[in-house]
Design a protein around this motif. Structure first.
Motif, mmCIF file in Angstrom:
data_model
loop_
_atom_site.group_PDB
_atom_site.id
_atom_site.type_symbol
_atom_site.label_atom_id
_atom_site.label_comp_id
_atom_site.label_asym_id
_atom_site.label_seq_id
_atom_site.Cartn_x
_atom_site.Cartn_y
_atom_site.Cartn_z
ATOM 1 N N ASP A 458 0.814 -1.218 0.000
ATOM 2 C CA ASP A 458 0.000 0.000 0.000
ATOM 3 C C ASP A 458 0.848 1.268 0.000
ATOM 4 O O ASP A 458 0.319 2.369 0.159
ATOM 5 C CB ASP A 458 -0.930 -0.003 1.225
ATOM 6 C CG ASP A 458 -1.885 -1.191 1.208
ATOM 7 O OD1 ASP A 458 -2.412 -1.503 0.120
ATOM 8 O OD2 ASP A 458 -2.084 -1.813 2.270
ATOM 9 N N ALA A 459 2.158 1.125 -0.183
ATOM 10 C CA ALA A 459 3.038 2.290 -0.198
ATOM 11 C C ALA A 459 3.079 2.882 -1.604
ATOM 12 O O ALA A 459 3.503 2.205 -2.543
ATOM 13 C CB ALA A 459 4.436 1.898 0.256
ATOM 14 N N PRO A 460 2.639 4.130 -1.795
ATOM 15 C CA PRO A 460 2.588 4.706 -3.150
ATOM 16 C C PRO A 460 3.959 4.909 -3.780
ATOM 17 O O PRO A 460 4.056 5.040 -5.005
ATOM 18 C CB PRO A 460 1.880 6.047 -2.922
ATOM 19 C CG PRO A 460 2.116 6.376 -1.483
ATOM 20 C CD PRO A 460 2.150 5.059 -0.762
ATOM 21 N N ASP A 461 5.019 4.927 -2.969
ATOM 22 C CA ASP A 461 6.352 5.177 -3.519
ATOM 23 C C ASP A 461 7.114 3.898 -3.829
ATOM 24 O O ASP A 461 8.311 3.940 -4.119
ATOM 25 C CB ASP A 461 7.169 6.033 -2.546
ATOM 26 C CG ASP A 461 7.395 5.353 -1.195
ATOM 27 O OD1 ASP A 461 6.586 4.460 -0.859
ATOM 28 O OD2 ASP A 461 8.351 5.717 -0.497
ATOM 29 N N LEU A 462 6.429 2.732 -3.775
ATOM 30 C CA LEU A 462 7.099 1.456 -4.030
ATOM 31 C C LEU A 462 6.330 0.654 -5.085
ATOM 32 O O LEU A 462 5.598 -0.276 -4.755
ATOM 33 C CB LEU A 462 7.207 0.636 -2.753
ATOM 34 C CG LEU A 462 8.424 0.864 -1.860
ATOM 35 C CD1 LEU A 462 8.354 -0.030 -0.636
ATOM 36 C CD2 LEU A 462 9.717 0.615 -2.605
ATOM 37 N N PRO A 463 6.520 0.960 -6.363
ATOM 38 C CA PRO A 463 5.790 0.241 -7.425
ATOM 39 C C PRO A 463 6.447 -1.082 -7.781
ATOM 40 O O PRO A 463 6.943 -1.284 -8.895
ATOM 41 C CB PRO A 463 5.854 1.229 -8.592
ATOM 42 C CG PRO A 463 7.142 1.952 -8.393
ATOM 43 C CD PRO A 463 7.334 2.065 -6.902
ATOM 44 N N VAL A 464 6.464 -2.019 -6.820
ATOM 45 C CA VAL A 464 7.064 -3.320 -7.077
ATOM 46 C C VAL A 464 5.969 -4.369 -7.207
ATOM 47 O O VAL A 464 4.867 -4.206 -6.684
ATOM 48 C CB VAL A 464 8.048 -3.716 -5.958
ATOM 49 C CG1 VAL A 464 9.215 -2.757 -5.910
ATOM 50 C CG2 VAL A 464 7.353 -3.772 -4.609
ATOM 51 N N SER A 465 6.294 -5.463 -7.901
ATOM 52 C CA SER A 465 5.286 -6.485 -8.167
ATOM 53 C C SER A 465 5.277 -7.590 -7.126
ATOM 54 O O SER A 465 4.279 -8.284 -6.971
ATOM 55 C CB SER A 465 5.512 -7.091 -9.558
ATOM 56 O OG SER A 465 6.791 -7.702 -9.634
ATOM 57 N N SER A 466 6.402 -7.776 -6.415
ATOM 58 C CA SER A 466 6.471 -8.859 -5.430
ATOM 59 C C SER A 466 7.639 -8.600 -4.491
ATOM 60 O O SER A 466 8.518 -7.766 -4.783
ATOM 61 C CB SER A 466 6.649 -10.212 -6.118
ATOM 62 O OG SER A 466 7.999 -10.396 -6.503
ATOM 63 N N VAL A 471 14.893 -5.550 -1.057
ATOM 64 C CA VAL A 471 15.969 -5.958 -0.164
ATOM 65 C C VAL A 471 15.662 -5.370 1.202
ATOM 66 O O VAL A 471 15.588 -4.150 1.366
ATOM 67 C CB VAL A 471 17.348 -5.475 -0.653
ATOM 68 C CG1 VAL A 471 18.437 -5.847 0.345
ATOM 69 C CG2 VAL A 471 17.661 -6.057 -2.027
ATOM 70 N N SER A 472 15.449 -6.241 2.172
ATOM 71 C CA SER A 472 15.064 -5.840 3.517
ATOM 72 C C SER A 472 16.313 -5.747 4.391
ATOM 73 O O SER A 472 17.014 -6.740 4.576
ATOM 74 C CB SER A 472 14.075 -6.857 4.094
ATOM 75 O OG SER A 472 13.667 -6.506 5.389
ATOM 76 N N PRO A 511 8.935 -9.243 4.185
ATOM 77 C CA PRO A 511 9.160 -9.924 2.904
ATOM 78 C C PRO A 511 10.288 -9.270 2.117
ATOM 79 O O PRO A 511 10.522 -8.064 2.218
ATOM 80 C CB PRO A 511 7.815 -9.764 2.183
ATOM 81 C CG PRO A 511 6.819 -9.502 3.260
ATOM 82 C CD PRO A 511 7.557 -8.732 4.307
ATOM 83 N N GLY A 512 10.975 -10.082 1.333
ATOM 84 C CA GLY A 512 12.055 -9.573 0.504
ATOM 85 C C GLY A 512 13.303 -10.414 0.655
ATOM 86 O O GLY A 512 13.292 -11.501 1.226
#
Length: 690
Positions: A458-466, A471-472, A511-512
């Motif tokens: 739900d973070a608008p600045d993170l357009p990732v698919s999975s 990297v956590s 996750p990551g």
């Protein structure tokens, strides 16, 4: 040949000789349609040497002639013993070929442009002498250590856990017990039997320690040839740099070798280090810096003035890297060089992945080409690609391209991962804000951790698919070590320790891909130095005696690594949401996580080279505990949590003596102390009671 270069010739006639050009005039030429069409070369460049002879190829279409000069050594003031004119072929490539094997011969190029002479190195050089004075021709077959052709990376595990280190940091401090001749060298990674010095416990250090830690990958900070140390090692205790100052991109750094003057020694010893890490069950990632060079006195600029670097509309060199010379990676031959270089390191040195420094300066299209090319050669996902999705400032690409920055990650290959500063800042606070100290210091709400548990969907600045693209982490070589960052927020040693025991619990359950700075697991400190890129080894070197002093921290990290590899809720790379429900306040969290295994949890391509037994164990664990509970208390006082219906087993706690480790039934009240973090597994109804 006249037809191919007619546009260049006319341009010279209209604007003066090539040596008189300004950066903007060069830019106009290089970005013209004629130059891009006629001077883009797709073949092999650089030196090739073997039993059938030697070939050297240099791309320099703006040069009139090129002479190859050969030397007996790599010293600065020696004269060439032979010179040979090179033939200019299509697209401006100068070529020299001989049936003689020139292995061990040093060389440079003498170029002419409008009657002026320019000495140039070889951008594609694979070896050089001490301090990058001259390139060296080597027969790479002769640099292979024993058993190199049978060297293979270990099988993938359910999770990727990366331990970042600097070659010198790893073994320079005498507390590590390394032999004197390998301290700070590639060779230290191949030395077994090292122990903490001046200790009665005989705790292992070095490669033996790493093999027992539970990590899966070692990431080596720059090991290519860089400019900012004297390779001859006149004062190794003070001669230090992280290495983000490239000179020859395809040459290993000489200060890490036993003999910097011998170009073969550094190649062989780096290969031996990688083979040793593979043998220990660890994959190896190379930190690459293709966004800038150390300065403009380099082979790229010498052979093709201003082609490899971005120029602003005002005629200045772009500075998005903070180093004053951003690479023009959108240009065809710069992109080709970067791709060729990555493939060379993967092929010749068996690197298993690449971490891209300031990836936000490189084009999305180029990064995707790199991932696709690695996939094509080695299989999907076999080679890991990750990078920093930011830059140090605005750059000036020569044409409109999307750069691989955070905002553009939606267009990236789904296997490319980015360092997630959302997670870093949530755990320990922003390193750029002296008033932000992260979740344990209450400058970040537990609601942010709730977002992170779902992969920041739900973070608008993170357009990732999975999560495969995240990297956590909480610390890396940049900025402060984790304990130094925590110390910025509290001077109380007991509170520092509580926060240090909480921080890895947070990011290791997000996750990551998991990542940590070497020594974070035993409270490695740099004395509060937040930018130690050229601080002496007394600041940067790993103090292995701290590992023994903080053995309980190492145990905590090992338990987290084991838990992460067992639980699909943590290691899964599928795009599903993990949080089934959550009761969250600013300082507490109780979250139910979906821990069921799905085939999508494994990254694409992994199952072709995978630890099948470990995966079976993870599936069995998920079957036994289809749901997990996370209990988090960042408050200064103890909080009591009521578990939901069902039988639960305590799987992990960062506290000691605060919770009964036996089975706990639903509706039970579980007290959690300040900075406490507990993970329960809800037992499957079909599982036998234990």
């Amino acid at each position: 040949m006249i037809g191919i270069y007619s546009s260049c010739t006319n341009y010279y006639e209209n604007t003066g000789g090539p040596m008189d050009k300004t950066p903007l005039e060069w830019k106009k030429l290089y970005d013209s349609a004629d130059f891009r069409k006629n001077c883009t070369f797709e073949g092999e460049l650089g030196p090739v040497c073997g039993k059938t002879g030697t070939r050297l190829s240099l791309w320099s279409p703006v040069s009139d002639t090129c002479t190859l000069r050969l030397y007996r050594d790599g010293e600065r003031d020696t004269a060439p013993f032979a010179s040979f004119p090179m033939t200019k072929n299509g697209q401006g490539v100068f070529v020299f070929e001989t049936r003689e094997n020139l292995d061990g011969t040093f060389y440079d190029f003498l170029l002419t442009r409008d009657g002026e002479e320019i000495v140039s190195g070889d951008p594609y050089a694979v070896a050089c002498g001490a301090n990058s004075v001259r390139c060296e021709i080597v027969d790479l077959e002769t640099t292979n250590p024993s058993g190199w052709k049978s060297d293979r990376a270990p099988a993938h595990q359910t999770e990727t856990i990366i331990w970042e280190t600097h070659v010198r940091d790893f073994s320079f401090d005498r507390s590590g017990g390394f032999s004197e001749n390998v301290r700070g060298k590639f060779a230290a990674f191949a030395e077994h039997g090292t122990k903490v010095q001046n200790s009665s416990s005989s705790a292992s250090t070095g490669i033996d320690y790493l093999s027992q830690l539970g990590i899966t990958h070692v990431q080596l900070m720059p090991v290519f040839d860089y400019a900012t140390v004297d390779e001859t090692g006149k004062d190794p205790a003070l001669e230090y740099n992280w290495g983000y100052d490239p000179v020859y991109y395809n040459v290993p750094e000489g200060s890490y070798s036993s003999n910097p003057a011998d170009g073969k020694a550094r190649i062989r010893e780096l290969k031996e280090a990688i083979a040793s890490l593979h043998e220990a069950g660890l994959r190896v990632i190379m930190d690459v810096v293709y966004n800038h060079t150390f300065d403009l006195n380099n082979a790229m600029q010498q052979s093709m003035p201003d082609y490899y670097f971005r120029v602003t509309k005002e005629g200045q060199y772009a500075n998005g890297s903070g180093c004053g010379n951003d690479a023009a990676s959108e240009r065809e031959m710069v992109g080709k060089f970067i791709l060729d270089s990555v493939l060379y390191w993967a092929r010749e040195y068996h690197f298993d992945g690449f971490r891209f420094d300031l990836m936000g300066l490189l084009p999305v299209g180029l990064m995707n080409r790199i991932q696709r090319s690695l996939d094509k050669v080695y299989g999907k996902g076999e080679k890991l690609v990750l990078g920093e999705p930011w830059a140090a400032g605005p750059s000036a690409p020569s044409r409109r391209v999307k750069l691989a920055a955070k905002a553009n990650f939606g267009g990236m290959d789904r296997k490319i991962a980015m360092f997630c500063d959302n997670t870093r800042n949530m755990v320990a606070g922003s390193p750029f804000d002296d008033n932000d100290h992260g979740i344990a210091a209450h400058t970040v709400s537990c609601h942010r951790y709730r977002e992170a548990l779902d992969g920041w969907k739900d973070a608008p600045d993170l357009p990732v698919s999975s999560p495969a693209q995240l990297v956590s982490y909480a610390s890396c070589h940049d900025n402060y070590t984790l304990i130094d960052n925590i110390a910025r927020g509290t001077k109380d040693p007991a509170e520092q320790l509580r926060r240090a025991r909480l921080a890895p619990c947070i990011y290791m359950t997000c996750p990551g891909i998991a990542f940590l700075l070497s020594g974070e697991e035993f409270l490695r400190s740099k004395g509060g130095d937040g930018n130690s890129y050229r601080s002496p080894s007394s600041v940067n070197a790993i103090r292995w005696d701290q590992m023994e002093q903080n053995a309980s921290m190492v145990t905590l990290y090992k338990e987290l690594f084991t838990l992460r590899k067992k639980c699909p809720a943590f290691f899964g790379k599928g795009s599903r949401r993990r949080v089934l429900s959550a009761d969250v306040t600013d300082r507490t969290l109780l979250a139910r996580l979906d821990n069921a295994y799905r085939s999508s949890d494994m990254p694409e391509g992994y199952l072709g080279n995978f630890d099948a037994e470990q995966l079976r164990e993870a599936k069995a664990f998920a079957g036994k505990y289809p749901e997990l509970l996370i209990l988090l208390n960042t408050d200064e006082k103890t909080h009591s949590f009521t578990l939901p219906e069902g039988a639960h087993h305590l799987l992990f706690t960062n506290l000691s003596g605060s919770t009964d480790p036996e089975k706990v039934s639903g509706d039970s009240a579980v007290p959690v102390d300040p900075c406490g973090f507990l993970v329960y597994g809800r037992m499957n109804h079909d599982s036998k009671s234990e």
